[in-house]
Scaffold this motif. Structure first.
Motif, PDB file in Angstrom:
ATOM      1  N   ASN A 190       0.811  -1.227   0.000  1.00  0.00           N
ATOM      2  CA  ASN A 190       0.000   0.000   0.000  1.00  0.00           C
ATOM      3  C   ASN A 190       0.841   1.271   0.000  1.00  0.00           C
ATOM      4  OD1 ASN A 190      -2.502  -1.418   0.094  1.00  0.00           O
ATOM      5  ND2 ASN A 190      -2.182  -1.775   2.288  1.00  0.00           N
ATOM      6  N   ILE A 191       1.967   1.210  -0.715  1.00  0.00           N
ATOM      7  CA  ILE A 191       2.823   2.399  -0.823  1.00  0.00           C
ATOM      8  C   ILE A 191       2.269   3.364  -1.865  1.00  0.00           C
ATOM      9  CG2 ILE A 191       5.133   3.179  -1.499  1.00  0.00           C
ATOM     10  CD1 ILE A 191       6.219   0.560  -0.334  1.00  0.00           C
ATOM     11  N   VAL A 192       1.549   2.825  -2.840  1.00  0.00           N
ATOM     12  CA  VAL A 192       1.000   3.657  -3.912  1.00  0.00           C
ATOM     13  C   VAL A 192      -0.349   4.215  -3.476  1.00  0.00           C
ATOM     14  CG1 VAL A 192       0.270   3.707  -6.322  1.00  0.00           C
ATOM     15  CG2 VAL A 192       2.140   2.194  -5.613  1.00  0.00           C
ATOM     16  N   PRO A 193      -0.527   5.539  -3.494  1.00  0.00           N
ATOM     17  CA  PRO A 193      -1.821   6.122  -3.113  1.00  0.00           C
ATOM     18  C   PRO A 193      -2.893   5.789  -4.144  1.00  0.00           C
ATOM     19  CG  PRO A 193      -0.365   7.815  -3.989  1.00  0.00           C
ATOM     20  CD  PRO A 193       0.464   6.580  -3.849  1.00  0.00           C
ATOM     21  N   PRO A 194      -4.160   5.830  -3.742  1.00  0.00           N
ATOM     22  CA  PRO A 194      -5.263   5.435  -4.646  1.00  0.00           C
ATOM     23  C   PRO A 194      -5.251   6.149  -5.989  1.00  0.00           C
ATOM     24  CG  PRO A 194      -6.073   5.694  -2.410  1.00  0.00           C
ATOM     25  CD  PRO A 194      -4.660   6.183  -2.391  1.00  0.00           C
ATOM     26  N   ASP A 195      -4.895   7.441  -6.000  1.00  0.00           N
ATOM     27  CA  ASP A 195      -4.956   8.190  -7.251  1.00  0.00           C
ATOM     28  C   ASP A 195      -3.833   7.834  -8.235  1.00  0.00           C
ATOM     29  OD1 ASP A 195      -3.071   9.352  -5.510  1.00  0.00           O
ATOM     30  OD2 ASP A 195      -3.190  11.272  -6.557  1.00  0.00           O
ATOM     31  N   MET A 196      -2.869   7.009  -7.785  1.00  0.00           N
ATOM     32  CA  MET A 196      -1.772   6.622  -8.669  1.00  0.00           C
ATOM     33  C   MET A 196      -1.772   5.132  -8.987  1.00  0.00           C
ATOM     34  SD  MET A 196       1.445   8.911  -7.263  1.00  0.00           S
ATOM     35  CE  MET A 196       2.432   8.567  -8.716  1.00  0.00           C
ATOM     36  N   ILE A 197      -2.724   4.389  -8.431  1.00  0.00           N
ATOM     37  CA  ILE A 197      -2.757   2.943  -8.647  1.00  0.00           C
ATOM     38  C   ILE A 197      -2.948   2.612 -10.126  1.00  0.00           C
ATOM     39  CG2 ILE A 197      -4.137   0.870  -8.256  1.00  0.00           C
ATOM     40  CD1 ILE A 197      -4.496   1.745  -5.375  1.00  0.00           C
ATOM     41  N   GLN A 198      -3.838   3.358 -10.800  1.00  0.00           N
ATOM     42  CA  GLN A 198      -4.096   3.104 -12.220  1.00  0.00           C
ATOM     43  C   GLN A 198      -2.816   3.261 -13.036  1.00  0.00           C
ATOM     44  OE1 GLN A 198      -7.298   2.359 -13.238  1.00  0.00           O
ATOM     45  NE2 GLN A 198      -6.671   1.948 -15.329  1.00  0.00           N
ATOM     46  N   LYS A 199      -2.029   4.274 -12.695  1.00  0.00           N
ATOM     47  CA  LYS A 199      -0.789   4.539 -13.421  1.00  0.00           C
ATOM     48  C   LYS A 199       0.194   3.376 -13.270  1.00  0.00           C
ATOM     49  CE  LYS A 199       0.788   8.720 -13.304  1.00  0.00           C
ATOM     50  NZ  LYS A 199       1.432   9.998 -12.894  1.00  0.00           N
ATOM     51  N   PHE A 200       0.344   2.873 -12.033  1.00  0.00           N
ATOM     52  CA  PHE A 200       1.286   1.776 -11.806  1.00  0.00           C
ATOM     53  C   PHE A 200       0.758   0.468 -12.406  1.00  0.00           C
ATOM     54  CE2 PHE A 200       3.295   4.758  -9.014  1.00  0.00           C
ATOM     55  CZ  PHE A 200       4.626   4.351  -8.969  1.00  0.00           C
ATOM     56  N   ASN A 201      -0.550   0.298 -12.415  1.00  0.00           N
ATOM     57  CA  ASN A 201      -1.111  -0.891 -13.053  1.00  0.00           C
ATOM     58  C   ASN A 201      -0.864  -0.862 -14.560  1.00  0.00           C
ATOM     59  OD1 ASN A 201      -2.124  -2.456 -10.948  1.00  0.00           O
ATOM     60  ND2 ASN A 201      -4.025  -1.281 -10.822  1.00  0.00           N
ATOM     61  N   TYR A 202      -0.922   0.342 -15.154  1.00  0.00           N
ATOM     62  CA  TYR A 202      -0.629   0.427 -16.587  1.00  0.00           C
ATOM     63  C   TYR A 202       0.828   0.083 -16.854  1.00  0.00           C
ATOM     64  CZ  TYR A 202       0.139   2.070 -21.296  1.00  0.00           C
ATOM     65  OH  TYR A 202       0.499   2.126 -22.616  1.00  0.00           O
ATOM     66  N   LEU A 203       1.732   0.607 -16.019  1.00  0.00           N
ATOM     67  CA  LEU A 203       3.146   0.255 -16.173  1.00  0.00           C
ATOM     68  C   LEU A 203       3.340  -1.254 -16.054  1.00  0.00           C
ATOM     69  CD1 LEU A 203       5.101   2.992 -14.161  1.00  0.00           C
ATOM     70  CD2 LEU A 203       5.338   2.472 -16.587  1.00  0.00           C
ATOM     71  N   ARG A 204       2.613  -1.846 -15.114  1.00  0.00           N
ATOM     72  CA  ARG A 204       2.724  -3.293 -14.902  1.00  0.00           C
ATOM     73  C   ARG A 204       2.218  -4.053 -16.130  1.00  0.00           C
ATOM     74  NH1 ARG A 204       0.237  -6.317  -9.542  1.00  0.00           N
ATOM     75  NH2 ARG A 204       1.713  -8.076  -9.518  1.00  0.00           N
ATOM     76  N   ASP A 205       1.078  -3.623 -16.676  1.00  0.00           N
ATOM     77  CA  ASP A 205       0.530  -4.281 -17.861  1.00  0.00           C
ATOM     78  C   ASP A 205       1.467  -4.139 -19.055  1.00  0.00           C
ATOM     79  OD1 ASP A 205      -1.669  -5.022 -16.413  1.00  0.00           O
ATOM     80  OD2 ASP A 205      -2.956  -3.397 -17.159  1.00  0.00           O
ATOM     81  N   LEU A 206       2.008  -2.940 -19.233  1.00  0.00           N
ATOM     82  CA  LEU A 206       2.945  -2.706 -20.328  1.00  0.00           C
ATOM     83  C   LEU A 206       4.169  -3.600 -20.178  1.00  0.00           C
ATOM     84  CD1 LEU A 206       3.980  -1.112 -22.787  1.00  0.00           C
ATOM     85  CD2 LEU A 206       4.886   0.590 -21.178  1.00  0.00           C
ATOM     86  N   ASN A 207       4.695  -3.681 -18.968  1.00  0.00           N
ATOM     87  CA  ASN A 207       5.859  -4.516 -18.696  1.00  0.00           C
ATOM     88  C   ASN A 207       5.563  -5.977 -19.022  1.00  0.00           C
ATOM     89  OD1 ASN A 207       8.585  -4.902 -17.311  1.00  0.00           O
ATOM     90  ND2 ASN A 207       7.279  -6.217 -16.069  1.00  0.00           N
ATOM     91  N   ASN A 208       4.387  -6.459 -18.604  1.00  0.00           N
ATOM     92  CA  ASN A 208       4.040  -7.859 -18.846  1.00  0.00           C
ATOM     93  C   ASN A 208       3.853  -8.144 -20.333  1.00  0.00           C
ATOM     94  OD1 ASN A 208       4.112  -8.449 -16.120  1.00  0.00           O
ATOM     95  ND2 ASN A 208       1.921  -8.102 -15.800  1.00  0.00           N
ATOM     96  N   ARG A 209       3.252  -7.185 -21.053  1.00  0.00           N
ATOM     97  CA  ARG A 209       3.078  -7.359 -22.489  1.00  0.00           C
ATOM     98  C   ARG A 209       4.419  -7.453 -23.201  1.00  0.00           C
ATOM     99  NH1 ARG A 209      -1.049  -2.557 -23.575  1.00  0.00           N
ATOM    100  NH2 ARG A 209       0.497  -2.157 -25.158  1.00  0.00           N
ATOM    101  N   LEU A 210       5.335  -6.557 -22.830  1.00  0.00           N
ATOM    102  CA  LEU A 210       6.644  -6.572 -23.469  1.00  0.00           C
ATOM    103  C   LEU A 210       7.445  -7.803 -23.070  1.00  0.00           C
ATOM    104  CD1 LEU A 210       7.594  -2.802 -23.128  1.00  0.00           C
ATOM    105  CD2 LEU A 210       6.880  -4.011 -25.178  1.00  0.00           C
ATOM    106  N   ALA A 211       7.314  -8.212 -21.814  1.00  0.00           N
ATOM    107  CA  ALA A 211       8.041  -9.391 -21.342  1.00  0.00           C
ATOM    108  C   ALA A 211       7.622 -10.625 -22.124  1.00  0.00           C
ATOM    109  CB  ALA A 211       7.794  -9.601 -19.852  1.00  0.00           C
ATOM    110  N   SER A 212       6.304 -10.768 -22.342  1.00  0.00           N
ATOM    111  CA  SER A 212       5.821 -11.947 -23.063  1.00  0.00           C
ATOM    112  C   SER A 212       6.171 -11.877 -24.540  1.00  0.00           C
ATOM    113  CB  SER A 212       4.301 -12.081 -22.906  1.00  0.00           C
ATOM    114  OG  SER A 212       3.638 -10.960 -23.474  1.00  0.00           O
TER     115      SER A 212
END
Length: 329
Positions: A123-145
């Protein structure tokens, strides 16, 4: 000497060279002005000099890391971003965003996934930034695969394939076949296959891009008809720019930077998405749309990914989404 020290503050000395703090402040200001003017190469030149003498200067670290990132010096950028994270910077999450973006460019996919997972779980990421980090995570996973190194050996062609034999393979194997022709003399039969690939509408657009680049490198002057995403045009490979090296792409990137300069992370995501277009859609370069329209479209597209709000249905937005989704295939 005491008078000089009192007037200018602590003197810095390295490699038998004495530097006044005021000189370093001037270089930092020069670098910051260059960043504001989107002249990242000049910024790096100024920040390099400061870093040599004062590597822990807090005014330096964030703009230096951004400038290195923009000039694609990712290894050095990660070094500086790491130092920034450990410096106790007040804007920790902004620094973390930059660090993660750099790590994605370096293909450190496992590290990015573990880091984001930890940030979210604790819970280090505040609610208003969760979407941003989730997008980074999705992008990372897409590129990794997509770009993970295959355990299978690279295909080495002993003889040229026919187009029918080529089409019998999966898109992944097709990419390997075309990649195996890189950095070696391409024989006439292989050139014929590459030309047929470039003109085949049902082959994955990324494979077509690879084929066109190899034909360009081989100085192919044959006129080919390329079809992608409903567009069609005749091209001569030897006359083509490399992907993302055309004037329209540069205009789009400059405009995205101007429109979204207050949010560097979204700006970079929009730029990266536009560059993916340049590779997937090559040799098409936003025919029918102005650089302003494309830049605005990408900003709306990235905003929609963060907010979940659906963008206005249009030919441009549908094209942007269609191209971006090709990276998942």
């Amino acid at each position: 000497m005491n008078v000089v020290r009192n007037k200018y503050g602590k003197l810095l000395k390295k490699d038998n060279i004495v530097v006044f703090p005021g000189a370093l402040d001037g270089l930092i200001e020069k670098g910051l002005d260059a960043v504001e003017d989107v002249d990242y190469e000049l910024a790096v030149e100024s920040f390099d000099q400061v870093y040599h003498f004062d590597p822990d200067n807090m005014r330096l670290l964030a703009p230096y890391a951004v400038s290195l990132y923009e000039t694609r010096n990712f290894e050095k950028a990660k070094e500086i971003a790491t130092k920034l994270l450990h410096s106790g910077a007040a804007e920790y999450l902004d620094a973390m965003e930059l660090y993660l973006a750099i790590s994605i460019q370096l293909q450190d996919y496992e590290e990015v996934e573990m880091t984001i997972a930890t940030l979210l779980e604790e819970n280090i990421v505040p609610p208003d930034m969760i979407q941003k980090f989730n997008y980074l995570r999705d992008l990372n996973n897409r590129l990794a695969s997509r770009y993970a190194i295959s355990e299978e050996p690279m295909i080495e062609l002993q003889e040229a394939l026919t187009i029918e034999e080529f089409l019998a393979n999966t898109p992944e194997v097709q990419q390997q076949i075309v990649a195996s022709m890189e950095n070696r003399q391409v024989e006439a039969e292989s050139l014929k296959l590459l030309a047929e690939i470039a003109e085949h509408e049902e082959i994955h657009p990324l494979v077509v891009t690879y084929a066109l680049v190899l034909l360009r490198d081989a100085a192919c002057d044959k006129t080919l008809t390329v079809k992608k995403f409903g567009f069609e045009k005749a091209v001569v490979p030897t006359e083509l720019h490399l992907p993302n090296q055309d004037e329209k792409t540069r205009e789009v990137i400059d405009r995205i930077s101007d429109l979204n300069e207050k949010d560097p992370s979204r700006m970079q995501m929009a730029i990266e998405a536009s560059l993916r277009y340049g590779i997937i859609a090559y040799p098409f370069s936003w025919e029918g749309f102005s650089a302003e329209e494309v830049a605005q479209g990408y900003i709306h597209y990235i905003d929609g990914l963060f907010t979940g709000e659906k963008w206005i249905d249009s030919e441009l937005m549908n094209l942007i989404q269609s191209i971006d989704e090709q990276t998942e295939q």
